[in-house]
Enzyme design. Structure first.
Site, mmCIF file in Angstrom:
data_model
loop_
_atom_site.group_PDB
_atom_site.id
_atom_site.type_symbol
_atom_site.label_atom_id
_atom_site.label_comp_id
_atom_site.label_asym_id
_atom_site.label_seq_id
_atom_site.Cartn_x
_atom_site.Cartn_y
_atom_site.Cartn_z
ATOM 1 N N GLU A 1 0.717 24.185 -13.584
ATOM 2 C CA GLU A 1 2.042 24.052 -12.986
ATOM 3 C C GLU A 1 2.637 22.679 -13.264
ATOM 4 O OE1 GLU A 1 4.392 24.835 -8.773
ATOM 5 O OE2 GLU A 1 2.198 24.753 -8.792
ATOM 6 N N GLU B 1 4.071 14.542 -7.103
ATOM 7 C CA GLU B 1 2.925 15.427 -6.914
ATOM 8 C C GLU B 1 1.910 15.367 -8.048
ATOM 9 O OE1 GLU B 1 3.859 19.365 -5.546
ATOM 10 O OE2 GLU B 1 5.564 18.659 -4.382
ATOM 11 N N ASP C 1 8.329 25.873 -12.494
ATOM 12 C CA ASP C 1 8.738 26.047 -11.104
ATOM 13 C C ASP C 1 10.150 25.484 -10.954
ATOM 14 O OD1 ASP C 1 9.209 25.317 -8.312
ATOM 15 O OD2 ASP C 1 7.088 25.657 -7.937
ATOM 16 N N THR C 2 11.109 26.318 -10.512
ATOM 17 C CA THR C 2 12.504 25.870 -10.466
ATOM 18 C C THR C 2 12.722 24.725 -9.485
ATOM 19 O OG1 THR C 2 13.032 27.608 -8.836
ATOM 20 C CG2 THR C 2 13.414 28.111 -11.178
ATOM 21 N N TYR C 3 11.940 24.656 -8.402
ATOM 22 C CA TYR C 3 12.062 23.534 -7.462
ATOM 23 C C TYR C 3 11.770 22.216 -8.170
ATOM 24 C CZ TYR C 3 10.655 20.207 -3.863
ATOM 25 O OH TYR C 3 10.508 19.069 -3.109
ATOM 26 N N HIS D 1 7.444 30.087 -10.927
ATOM 27 C CA HIS D 1 7.731 30.010 -9.497
ATOM 28 C C HIS D 1 9.232 29.924 -9.295
ATOM 29 C CE1 HIS D 1 3.813 28.396 -7.418
ATOM 30 N NE2 HIS D 1 3.833 29.717 -7.532
ATOM 31 N N ARG E 1 13.671 24.470 -0.740
ATOM 32 C CA ARG E 1 12.582 25.410 -0.489
ATOM 33 C C ARG E 1 12.890 26.362 0.656
ATOM 34 N NH1 ARG E 1 7.431 21.492 -2.065
ATOM 35 N NH2 ARG E 1 6.979 22.566 -4.004
ATOM 36 N N GLU F 1 8.435 31.154 -3.907
ATOM 37 C CA GLU F 1 7.686 30.148 -3.151
ATOM 38 C C GLU F 1 8.636 29.439 -2.199
ATOM 39 O OE1 GLU F 1 4.294 26.938 -4.322
ATOM 40 O OE2 GLU F 1 6.242 26.641 -5.277
#
Length: 290
Positions: free
Chosen positions: A146, A152, A178-180, A206, A212, A241
């Protein structure tokens, strides 16, 4: 293409009661697949999860984020070995549940680093992932890494960065977008999908909005992202998510910075997300008729 939901949409604990809540909630919302976070690899009952999955006719994937004690980018071989052992256990869980993907931040610790990754640390991670990919393949499982934001991981934070990392990895390992996180790190939502797909490495997706919360109420350009998926004929998992302090466990809430309660009704949130994703995918399919 399987449309799924992350287990943390429904529960912050994954004992038998939590698994039942997440699996039955995912099925009721209309999803095809559930992604189960393996936050406690030692204590997780994958046999019970497998039974519940079969009872609810759901496909499954699993994910996790490593810790400082299991960080594959550590320069300490003992820490790397601990990470490898954890991931081997997770591969066993995926196989027992009948899944075929282990994804997430499985190449470094998930958390804020205070310095760039070292060349030695990156090499440790690449070697470990190569070995794990071979063991996973023996079980019919593939790894997907990911791409997360700078708060992170420090190993890579963009699709192109993930591809550079994979240049040093052997085996069937893909990239998990992951689009976030893309909303924080990428220049747009179109080019990364094309870049990773052109390399033959787009393996997992994701879907999460910028805060979120409910899809479509933040700043993520979903129209462009779904059109890019259509352009490259992506056919892998697409998994919703979302996190709220009302559901996520306190420990994970602190790790991910989930300080706000963005929603309280998991079932309503999940049903809305299922409709939103399926409607968006159907809409871009109609472009072929123009």
């Amino acid at each position: 293409m399987l449309i799924g939901a992350h287990g943390l949409v429904f529960t912050g604990t994954f004992d038998e009661a939590g698994l039942r809540r997440a699996i039955e909630g995912t099925r009721s919302a209309g999803f095809d697949l559930i992604e189960i976070p393996l936050m406690d690899a030692e204590g997780f009952d994958s046999a019970a999860a497998g039974r519940l999955l079969r009872d609810n006719d759901l496909a499954v994937t699993a994910s996790l984020g490593l810790t400082s004690e299991t960080d594959l980018t550590s320069e300490d071989p003992a820490v790397v070995a601990a990470g490898v052992a954890t991931l081997e256990r997770c591969i066993d869980h995926v196989a027992t549940m009948g899944g075929d993907v282990l994804c997430g931040v499985i190449y470094s610790a998930m958390g804020k680093y205070m310095a760039p990754a070292s060349d030695k640390g990156i090499a440790h991670s690449q070697a470990a992932i190569s070995g794990l990919a071979a063991k996973a393949a023996e079980r019919g499982i593939r790894l997907s890494l990911e791409v997360v934001n700078r708060y992170e991981s420090n190993a890579f934070n963009t699709g192109r960065g993930a591809l550079r990392f994979l240049d040093g990895v052997e085996g069937d390992v893909s990239v998990h977008l992951d689009t976030y996180h893309m909303n924080i790190e990428e220049s747009d939502f179109f080019q990364p999908v094309h870049d990773v797909a052109a390399a033959g490495k787009l393996g997992y997706v994701h879907i999460g909005d910028s805060h979120r919360g409910y899809l479509g109420t933040g700043t993520v350009d979903f129209a462009t992202f779904f059109r890019a998926l259509h352009d490259v004929a992506y056919d892998g998992p697409v998994v919703f998510e979302s996190f709220s302090s009302a559901v996520v466990s306190a420990e994970l809430s602190n790790t991910l910075g989930i300080w706000r309660n963005l929603w309280q009704d998991s079932d309503d949130l999940a049903a809305h997300a299922n409709r939103y994703i399926r409607d968006a995918l159907h809409a871009v399919d109609t472009i072929d008729l123009h």
